[in-house]
Design an enzyme around this catalytic site. Sequence first.
Site, PDB file in Angstrom:
ATOM      1  N   SER A 292      43.023  31.665  52.665  1.00 20.11           N
ATOM      2  CA  SER A 292      43.672  31.486  51.372  1.00 20.11           C
ATOM      3  C   SER A 292      43.911  30.019  51.037  1.00 20.11           C
ATOM      4  O   SER A 292      44.577  29.298  51.782  1.00 20.11           O
ATOM      5  CB  SER A 292      45.020  32.224  51.385  1.00 20.11           C
ATOM      6  OG  SER A 292      45.832  31.834  50.313  1.00 20.11           O
ATOM      7  N   GLY A 293      43.397  29.591  49.878  1.00 18.36           N
ATOM      8  CA  GLY A 293      43.645  28.228  49.430  1.00 18.36           C
ATOM      9  C   GLY A 293      45.114  27.963  49.188  1.00 18.36           C
ATOM     10  O   GLY A 293      45.626  26.880  49.506  1.00 18.36           O
ATOM     11  N   LEU A 294      45.817  28.949  48.647  1.00 18.47           N
ATOM     12  CA  LEU A 294      47.252  28.795  48.425  1.00 18.47           C
ATOM     13  C   LEU A 294      47.982  28.643  49.752  1.00 18.47           C
ATOM     14  O   LEU A 294      48.839  27.768  49.909  1.00 18.47           O
ATOM     15  CB  LEU A 294      47.796  29.996  47.652  1.00 18.47           C
ATOM     16  CG  LEU A 294      49.323  30.070  47.519  1.00 18.47           C
ATOM     17  CD1 LEU A 294      49.864  28.854  46.780  1.00 18.47           C
ATOM     18  CD2 LEU A 294      49.744  31.360  46.834  1.00 18.47           C
TER      19      LEU A 294
ATOM     20  N   ASP B 176      48.541  23.892  45.278  1.00 19.00           N
ATOM     21  CA  ASP B 176      47.202  24.485  45.285  1.00 19.00           C
ATOM     22  C   ASP B 176      46.471  24.055  44.020  1.00 19.00           C
ATOM     23  O   ASP B 176      46.245  24.839  43.100  1.00 19.00           O
ATOM     24  CB  ASP B 176      47.333  26.014  45.364  1.00 19.00           C
ATOM     25  CG  ASP B 176      45.976  26.716  45.421  1.00 19.00           C
ATOM     26  OD1 ASP B 176      44.982  26.068  45.790  1.00 19.00           O
ATOM     27  OD2 ASP B 176      45.931  27.922  45.080  1.00 19.00           O
TER      28      ASP B 176
ATOM     29  N   ASP C 153      38.342  31.256  50.423  1.00 19.86           N
ATOM     30  CA  ASP C 153      38.700  30.886  49.057  1.00 19.86           C
ATOM     31  C   ASP C 153      38.241  29.442  48.846  1.00 19.86           C
ATOM     32  O   ASP C 153      38.832  28.513  49.398  1.00 19.86           O
ATOM     33  CB  ASP C 153      40.215  31.018  48.900  1.00 19.86           C
ATOM     34  CG  ASP C 153      40.726  30.573  47.552  1.00 19.86           C
ATOM     35  OD1 ASP C 153      39.903  30.251  46.677  1.00 19.86           O
ATOM     36  OD2 ASP C 153      41.965  30.535  47.374  1.00 19.86           O
TER      37      ASP C 153
ATOM     38  N   ASP D 150      37.982  27.798  45.904  1.00 19.53           N
ATOM     39  CA  ASP D 150      38.428  27.244  44.623  1.00 19.53           C
ATOM     40  C   ASP D 150      37.279  27.239  43.614  1.00 19.53           C
ATOM     41  O   ASP D 150      36.616  28.249  43.440  1.00 19.53           O
ATOM     42  CB  ASP D 150      39.023  25.851  44.828  1.00 19.53           C
ATOM     43  CG  ASP D 150      40.288  25.896  45.684  1.00 19.53           C
ATOM     44  OD1 ASP D 150      40.947  26.951  45.683  1.00 19.53           O
ATOM     45  OD2 ASP D 150      40.605  24.893  46.346  1.00 19.53           O
TER      46      ASP D 150
ATOM     47  N   GLU E 294      35.674  30.338  41.900  1.00 20.14           N
ATOM     48  CA  GLU E 294      36.262  30.750  40.626  1.00 20.14           C
ATOM     49  C   GLU E 294      35.701  29.926  39.476  1.00 20.14           C
ATOM     50  O   GLU E 294      35.302  28.767  39.656  1.00 20.14           O
ATOM     51  CB  GLU E 294      37.780  30.642  40.683  1.00 20.14           C
ATOM     52  CG  GLU E 294      38.322  29.269  41.006  1.00 20.14           C
ATOM     53  CD  GLU E 294      39.790  29.304  41.369  1.00 20.14           C
ATOM     54  OE1 GLU E 294      40.612  29.026  40.476  1.00 20.14           O
ATOM     55  OE2 GLU E 294      40.119  29.612  42.539  1.00 20.14           O
TER      56      GLU E 294
ATOM     57  N   LYS F 146      41.019  22.629  39.760  1.00 19.05           N
ATOM     58  CA  LYS F 146      41.698  23.840  39.295  1.00 19.05           C
ATOM     59  C   LYS F 146      43.203  23.756  39.518  1.00 19.05           C
ATOM     60  O   LYS F 146      43.706  22.861  40.209  1.00 19.05           O
ATOM     61  CB  LYS F 146      41.125  25.082  39.998  1.00 19.05           C
ATOM     62  CG  LYS F 146      41.109  25.066  41.543  1.00 19.05           C
ATOM     63  CD  LYS F 146      42.411  25.282  42.274  1.00 19.05           C
ATOM     64  CE  LYS F 146      43.073  26.611  42.092  1.00 19.05           C
ATOM     65  NZ  LYS F 146      42.616  27.610  43.076  1.00 19.05           N
TER      66      LYS F 146
ATOM     67  N   ASN G 261      46.398  26.584  40.571  1.00 11.45           N
ATOM     68  CA  ASN G 261      46.625  27.943  41.038  1.00 11.45           C
ATOM     69  C   ASN G 261      46.854  28.890  39.872  1.00 11.45           C
ATOM     70  O   ASN G 261      47.568  28.562  38.913  1.00 11.45           O
ATOM     71  CB  ASN G 261      47.826  27.966  41.980  1.00 11.45           C
ATOM     72  CG  ASN G 261      48.084  29.350  42.535  1.00 11.45           C
ATOM     73  OD1 ASN G 261      48.771  30.160  41.920  1.00 11.45           O
ATOM     74  ND2 ASN G 261      47.531  29.619  43.708  1.00 11.45           N
ATOM     75  N   SER G 262      46.271  30.070  39.963  1.00  9.20           N
ATOM     76  CA  SER G 262      46.261  31.017  38.852  1.00  9.20           C
ATOM     77  C   SER G 262      47.645  31.473  38.412  1.00  9.20           C
ATOM     78  O   SER G 262      47.827  31.918  37.275  1.00  9.20           O
ATOM     79  CB  SER G 262      45.415  32.237  39.217  1.00  9.20           C
ATOM     80  OG  SER G 262      44.092  31.862  39.516  1.00  9.20           O
TER      81      SER G 262
ATOM     82  N   ARG H 193      34.494  34.689  41.081  1.00  8.72           N
ATOM     83  CA  ARG H 193      35.857  35.037  40.676  1.00  8.72           C
ATOM     84  C   ARG H 193      36.062  34.768  39.176  1.00  8.72           C
ATOM     85  O   ARG H 193      35.890  33.635  38.718  1.00  8.72           O
ATOM     86  CB  ARG H 193      36.841  34.224  41.518  1.00  8.72           C
ATOM     87  CG  ARG H 193      38.301  34.392  41.154  1.00  8.72           C
ATOM     88  CD  ARG H 193      39.145  33.805  42.265  1.00  8.72           C
ATOM     89  NE  ARG H 193      40.438  33.321  41.807  1.00  8.72           N
ATOM     90  CZ  ARG H 193      41.361  32.788  42.600  1.00  8.72           C
ATOM     91  NH1 ARG H 193      41.112  32.683  43.907  1.00  8.72           N
ATOM     92  NH2 ARG H 193      42.497  32.357  42.112  1.00  8.72           N
TER      93      ARG H 193
ATOM     94  N   HIS I 290      40.580  38.711  38.438  1.00  6.94           N
ATOM     95  CA  HIS I 290      41.917  38.233  38.764  1.00  6.94           C
ATOM     96  C   HIS I 290      42.853  38.453  37.583  1.00  6.94           C
ATOM     97  O   HIS I 290      42.447  38.298  36.424  1.00  6.94           O
ATOM     98  CB  HIS I 290      41.864  36.745  39.124  1.00  6.94           C
ATOM     99  CG  HIS I 290      42.944  36.304  40.055  1.00  6.94           C
ATOM    100  ND1 HIS I 290      43.746  37.173  40.754  1.00  6.94           N
ATOM    101  CD2 HIS I 290      43.356  35.053  40.416  1.00  6.94           C
ATOM    102  CE1 HIS I 290      44.590  36.492  41.501  1.00  6.94           C
ATOM    103  NE2 HIS I 290      44.386  35.200  41.317  1.00  6.94           N
TER     104      HIS I 290
END
Length: 515
Positions: free
Chosen positions: A55-57, A67, A94, A96, A123, A129, A131-132, A167, A198
């Site tokens: 996980s990138g987060l 992130d 992940d 990104d 993504e 980017k 974080n979503s 993604r 997502h």
Amino acid sequence: MGAVMTEIHRAAGLSGARRLRELFARPGVVRLAGAHNPLGARLAQGAGFGGVWSSGLEVSASQGVPDTDILTMSELLGVASSLAAAVDIPVVADCDAGYGNAHNVMHMIRRYEASGIAAVSIEDKRFPKVNSFVPGRQELASVGEFCGKVAAAKDAQRTPDLMVIARIEALIAGWGMDEALSRGEAYARAGADAVLIHAKGSSPEPVLDFLAQWTLPTPVVVVPTTYHTITATELAAAGAKMVIYANHGLRAGITAVTDAFASILRDDRTTGIEDRIAPLATVFDLQGMAEHKRNEAVFVTSYETRLRAVVLPGPADATPSSLRDHRTTALRGCGAENTTFTGAQGETSVVEALLGLPEAHDGPTVVVCGDVLVEAEPLRLLAAAAADVAVLADVSATPRRDDGLPLALSSVAQGGRRVVQGGAGEVVGIGGPDSDAEFAGAAVFSPQGFAALRAAAEKRRADAAPAALDDLIADLLAAGVRVRAVEIASGWLELRTAEDAERAAALFAAPEAGR
């Protein structure tokens, strides 16, 4: 963990990517758990998850940074590869927005594939980017640009097994369902092995709507971080193939550690949390200590079986530092990596020094009297003796001191030489003035022999009878213990008085002066 999962995980010779493709080919949903270090990956595997999400987060949070593409590809790859090395289940990374344009993506694919990663997720956001789940800027790349990244990724991989997951962030950016569906279809046509839809609302309806309208055979991946009321089984029934619980390990750990630290400071001790935290045995298990021990037993001479050396108490003023250093070097020369010095006479007795040594030692023990200095070569001969008890026996014709221990040997003197008839020479008793040899102040004991020595020392302590090593050797002989004789004619000196030490120091100083 089910039998099917176990079979896949343990299939000999299968790469992580091949294992993941087999999971996708079988009925049922594939569940992944997020991790940011090998320990978290092993916890996920132990819990029964089908794979690990690098996980990138989680990785960014573990480094204390947002992130937002702050960490480099190399930093994130280092973590992902460590996860893949630590577990048998597939690792999905992940990645990104792919760390740049199509050229960067191609480089990334080659590096991640070579590191054993099963799949990468890219993504469709602009680099860098955000974080979503962070409110504000969520900029999407053009469809054409991102399709180029997907095609470049597929072209760059060297084997057909690595999966590329595209993604879709259209719902995150607020661009609507039609945009999400059209982007997903374009990415699938560009070669994506799966698409990840997502969303960040608390309701699963947008994701369920996407799954209902998705008509291509390309599998769909979902991440129910915020819409957590729906089950993986329900998502699978709606058409999802993979469900990723992307950051729950990190978040659970933050809560648990925060509570534990607060409890320690509040209570001024750890008693209140001990029944709520993992025992050290669990930590050792997750570290792979059992396998480490098995490998050590096969490939490494274990510490417990190595030769240890013990120097018994000697005269406090009769061993200058130069001779102590010489003694240590000699003991290392016979293979003893660790030497225990038990102190000087008056500080502790020989009996107490011996009884104070650890009993749990599976290797031989060389014991040297504190009032002698023995060279490395006699000690090597002693250490090599295959006996439960063996002693150095000086058979030279030099007049013997009255304070030495005379020994009677099984070897026979013939023409100035000694011959052993029928096997190894042994000590057959304590001799008199015309004895065959003198005890040279050093002995070696197997684990069984050392147990016998301890028993003799315990009896002396119980009887309140002081004893030197000479006396204990005599006790063993009187008790019927077989004592091997390692015959020497030189290589040792007494250090029983200050005059002995002065002579020895002068003897060793003379060669140094002549160099």
